[in-house]
Design an enzyme around this catalytic site. Structure first.
Site, PDB file in Angstrom:
ATOM      1  N   TYR A 141       0.939  -1.139   0.027  1.00  8.41           N
ATOM      2  CA  TYR A 141       0.096   0.100   0.002  1.00  8.41           C
ATOM      3  C   TYR A 141       0.737   1.250  -0.015  1.00  8.41           C
ATOM      4  CZ  TYR A 141      -4.842  -1.776   0.829  1.00  8.41           C
ATOM      5  OH  TYR A 141      -5.782  -2.328   0.403  1.00  8.41           O
ATOM      6  N   LYS A 187       3.044 -15.594   1.584  1.00  8.68           N
ATOM      7  CA  LYS A 187       3.302 -16.411   0.287  1.00  8.68           C
ATOM      8  C   LYS A 187       4.739 -16.651   0.447  1.00  8.68           C
ATOM      9  CE  LYS A 187       1.808 -17.765  -3.441  1.00  8.68           C
ATOM     10  NZ  LYS A 187       0.932 -19.137  -3.733  1.00  8.68           N
ATOM     11  N   ASP A 219      -3.050 -18.548  -0.185  1.00  9.18           N
ATOM     12  CA  ASP A 219      -3.995 -19.225  -0.929  1.00  9.18           C
ATOM     13  C   ASP A 219      -4.679 -20.289  -0.286  1.00  9.18           C
ATOM     14  OD1 ASP A 219      -1.392 -20.220  -0.997  1.00  9.18           O
ATOM     15  OD2 ASP A 219      -1.572 -20.872  -3.105  1.00  9.18           O
ATOM     16  N   ASP A 243      -6.528  -7.132   3.747  1.00  9.40           N
ATOM     17  CA  ASP A 243      -7.702  -6.388   2.971  1.00  9.40           C
ATOM     18  C   ASP A 243      -8.688  -7.615   2.239  1.00  9.40           C
ATOM     19  OD1 ASP A 243      -9.061  -4.068   2.141  1.00  9.40           O
ATOM     20  OD2 ASP A 243      -8.200  -4.582   0.244  1.00  9.40           O
ATOM     21  N   ASP A 247     -12.584  -9.144   3.553  1.00 16.42           N
ATOM     22  CA  ASP A 247     -13.681  -9.315   2.639  1.00 16.42           C
ATOM     23  C   ASP A 247     -14.363 -10.752   2.748  1.00 16.42           C
ATOM     24  OD1 ASP A 247     -13.344  -6.288   2.487  1.00 16.42           O
ATOM     25  OD2 ASP A 247     -14.098  -6.535   0.187  1.00 16.42           O
TER      26      ASP A 247
HETATM   27  C1  IPM Z   1     -10.432  -1.320   3.599  1.00 16.22           C
HETATM   28  C2  IPM Z   1     -10.615  -0.833   2.288  1.00 16.22           C
HETATM   29  C3  IPM Z   1      -9.679   0.408   2.183  1.00 16.22           C
HETATM   30  C4  IPM Z   1      -8.180  -0.500   2.099  1.00 16.22           C
HETATM   31  C5  IPM Z   1      -9.518   1.302   0.806  1.00 16.22           C
HETATM   32  C6  IPM Z   1     -10.641   1.931   0.756  1.00 16.22           C
HETATM   33  C7  IPM Z   1      -8.401   2.200   0.786  1.00 16.22           C
HETATM   34  O1  IPM Z   1     -10.673  -1.649   1.436  1.00 16.22           O
HETATM   35  O2  IPM Z   1     -10.310  -0.675   4.526  1.00 16.22           O
HETATM   36  O3  IPM Z   1     -10.592  -2.480   3.443  1.00 16.22           O
HETATM   37  O4  IPM Z   1      -7.833  -1.072   1.161  1.00 16.22           O
HETATM   38  O5  IPM Z   1      -7.618  -0.494   3.243  1.00 16.22           O
HETATM   39 MG    MG Z   2     -11.032  -3.654   2.061  1.00 17.89          MG
END
Ligand code: IPM
Ligand code: MG
Length: 375
Positions: A141, A187, A219, A243, A247
């Protein structure tokens, strides 16, 4: 007690979910006798439009002058390849850096009421209770060099020993308050940065002989999260892997709209739902405010040392879910009509009155509307 909180509603559904979070905070203040001063400031695309900056100086100044920061969501568009002016996410990354919050804590606990909602079989998701501890200020990042030049695009995954060590310590310390198991994700069969990550995480693990430690390839972890998610307690990850995996883990709960997060490590914590701005549903009053409301619970616990109040918020959420209320993202096929964002907020406030009733202080609560600051 008294506390000051900077609200950064941001873009898309951010303002809608933070509105409900504020109502819950005010109700809680009334029940337990706390006074929270709420100040609002711009961030993200809205701030670019109104102030020409996704994290305006005024917002920066306020962020370091309050007890906690609560963010809705930022970013309506993906940044264009020419590095154009759409960089709302950059404002959030700058804010994380400004506050020095290197540890992003993302709990994923499946409430009994939502077990049937998950696309996975109930016997797989029942009782899932894990936390992603994501490194937040390093890795790809922020790594330099990065760019798009002469038909070549590049980013740099870079981690210092110190960065890996401090996030590892955060993960192990958290594991001590839980089921005492840390799984470090990398990884290491391919990447130098991951080989190093694994080495340092293993070294830190030797200081925690009471914690069961293992490393897992990312993975494989992506697969195991679906195959056997109950095996995990604390997942220790880099910025990017955390990240992505958080999700994915949201699917276990049934919706990304459910997940809260806390970014800690600096003097002032940043609390935000894991979901994004969701422009496709913004302004329709259907977003799920629970991720934001549970972020308030994390803030109460971590920024204000109010665990009882935090539990009251969580209990209120569970009660409303247990009563069968769902926002559209959580609706079961054939289930009852989903409730709106505002109705979900109202229901949680009403449930809070009931669960908080035993601890009534009964004094006047939080201040009225938030103070709003422009650029
Ligand atoms: C999160 C989001 C952020 C990230 C974005 C919006 C920069 O996806 O907080 O998970 O990647 O950290
Ligand atoms: Mg995110």
């Amino acid at each position: 007690m008294e506390g000051s909180i900077l609200f950064l509603p941001g873009d898309g559904i951010g303002p809608e979910v933070l509105f409900e979070a504020r109502r819950v905070l005010e109700a809680l203040g009334g029940i337990f006798g706390h006074r929270f001063e709420v100040i609002e400031a711009p961030i993200g695309d809205g701030a670019i439009k109104s102030c020409g900056d996704s994290l305006p100086p005024e917002t920066r100044a306020l962020a370091v002058d309050v007890d906690a920061v609560l963010l809705g969501a930022v970013g309506l568009d993906v940044r264009s390849a020419d590095g154009g002016d759409v960089d709302a996410a950059g404002g959030l990354l700058d804010l994380r850096q400004l506050l020095g919050n290197h540890a992003n804590i993302r709990p994923v606990a499946v409430p009994e009421a939502l077990v049937a909602r998950s696309p996975l079989r109930p016997d797989r998701v029942r009782g899932v209770d894990l936390v992603v501890v994501r490194e937040l200020l390093g890795g790809i990042y922020f790594g330099q060099p990065r760019g798009i030049e002469d038909g070549v695009a590049f980013d740099t995954e870079i981690y210092t020993e110190e960065e890996i060590r401090r996030i590892s310590v955060s993960a192990f310390e958290l594991a001590r308050t839980r089921r005492r198991k840390v799984t470090s994700i990398d990884k290491a069969n391919v990447l130098e940065s991951s080989i190093f990550w694994r080495r340092i995480a293993e070294e830190v693990s030797r200081d925690y002989p009471d914690i069961a430690f293992s490393s897992m390839l990312v993975d494989n972890c992506a697969m195991q999260l679906i195959h056997n998610p109950r095996q995990f307690d604390v997942l220790l990850t880099s910025n990017m892997f955390g990240d992505i995996l958080s999700d994915e883990a949201a699917v276990l709960v049934g919706s990304l709209g459910m997940l809260p997060s806390a970014s800690v490590g600096g003097d002032i914590g940043l609390y935000e739902p894991v979901h994004g701005a969701a422009p496709d549903i913004a302004g329709r009053g259907i977003a799920n405010p629970i991720g934001a409301i549970l972020s308030v619970a994390m803030m109460l616990e971590l920024a204000f040392a109010l665990p009882e109040e935090a539990d009251a918020v969580r209990a209120a959420v569970n009660r409303v879910l247990g009563d069968g209320y769902r926002t559209a993202d959580l609706r079961d096929d054939g289930g009852r009509t989903p409730v709106s964002t505002a109705r979900m907020g109202e229901l949680i406030v009403a449930a809070l009155d009931k669960v908080g009733a035993s601890g009534w202080a009964g004094t006047a609560g939080a201040a009225g509307g938030p103070r709003r600051r422009a650029c």
